[in-house]
Design an enzyme around this catalytic site. Structure first.
Site: not given
Ligand SMILES: Nc1nc(=O)c2c([nH]1)NC[C@@H]1CN(c3ccc(C(=O)N[C@@H](CCC(=O)O)C(=O)O)cc3)C=[N+]21
Length: 283
Positions: A53, A97, A120
């Site tokens: 991020k 987070q 968020d």
């Molecule tokens: N306050 C808060 N806000 C959030 O937005 C938040 C959080 N806490 N805690 C955790 C979760 C999880 N999350 C993700 C976002 C993007 C991918 C992402 O970009 N994933 C990639 C793959 C990443 C990989 O390879 O592990 C994809 O889908 O292509 C994953 C997980 C946001 N979160």
């Protein structure tokens, strides 16, 4: 494969380019958009996510400050830090987070964030604003899903959208956004009887459960649009969504992959919310 792919990586790159333009315009007015990211504890996945991020932010010209605190931090100290960031005019967005350590009350921590900085979109004021159609911040994941539908020029008016999952951060806000576009919305969840009978009527399906193979080919109407919010690991430890991609792609009209679908869009919409917060603060 009959379904066309909605490429989250490509669309996220487009969104980031738009954010870069807006950042440059604000900087020209002497304002440096700034996102504060708070990470409490040393969960390895959270460390990776928050680093991503921060890097995304810097890439689009936003300033990101990553603040790390030990898991043993008292809740009162975290609340005090959030209040200080609320008062700091150089900070436009605040992200805590999740998950946070268990001795802390997640609800209380989120409610401590000033709604004007809640990028968020998790604050009750943000949820309320979405529900009544007032300006606020939309949660990044469902906001990203809506962008993906817009990217294929999909007209939601009068369509049947089925959301599987009723979480406060994805399912419920997703349903509100689809309703706002005049779709007929059905929300399904773990107690829904005969899920397939409902999803087979859907023009659009958003799967946001957090369980593999929740949606299989026999549950999808030919040509339907399928958005996969899931982030799971399969038996080989590979990232996979809630949708049986191999099966469903033979039936659906459009489908989002995992990885490379909703995940990158979630990250991109955080940047959008942050630049929006900075623009609003600048007036
Ligand atoms: N306050 C808060 N806000 C959030 O937005 C938040 C959080 N806490 N805690 C955790 C979760 C999880 N999350 C993700 C976002 C993007 C991918 C992402 O970009 N994933 C990639 C793959 C990443 C990989 O390879 O592990 C994809 O889908 O292509 C994953 C997980 C946001 N979160």
């Amino acid at each position: 494969m009959t379904a066309k792919l909605i490429d989250g990586n490509a669309l996220a790159a487009q969104v980031r380019a738009e954010v870069s333009g807006r950042t440059a315009a604000l900087k020209a007015k002497g304002v440096q958009p700034h996102l504060a990211i708070i990470l409490v504890g040393d969960d390895p996945a959270s460390q990776v996510y928050t680093k991503h991020k921060a890097a995304d932010s810097e890439q689009t010209g936003l300033k990101a400050t990553l603040e790390r605190f030990p898991a043993s931090m008292p809740e009162a100290d975290l609340l005090a830090r959030i209040r200080a960031l609320n008062e700091d005019p150089s900070v436009h967005g605040i992200l805590v987070q999740l998950p946070i350590p268990r001795h802390m009350d997640t609800h209380k921590v989120i409610e401590a964030i000033a709604p004007a900085k809640d990028v968020d979109g998790f604050h009750v004021a943000s949820a309320g604003a979405l529900m009544v159609g007032q300006p606020g911040f939309w949660p990044c994941t469902p906001f990203g899903c809506l962008k993906m539908l817009d990217s294929i020029g999909y007209e939601l008016k009068g369509k049947h959208a089925v959301v599987i999952g009723r979480s406060n951060i994805v399912g419920k806000p997703m349903a509100m956004m689809l309703l706002g576009r005049d779709a007929t919305v059905t929300i399904c969840h773990s107690r829904t009887k005969d899920l397939g009978a409902i999803t087979r009527q859907a023009d659009v399906i958003v799967a946001a459960v957090g369980k593999r193979n929740v949606l299989t080919a026999d549950m999808v109407k030919p040509g339907a649009v399928v958005i996969d919010v899931g982030m799971n690991r399969n038996d080989e430890g590979k990232l996979c969504g809630d949708v049986d991609f191999a099966g469903v792609k033979e039936v659906a009209g459009w489908i989002t992959p995992v990885p490379g679908g909703v995940g990158p869009m979630t990250r991109a919409m955080l940047l959008v919310n942050t630049i929006t917060a900075a623009e609003r603060a600048a007036g």
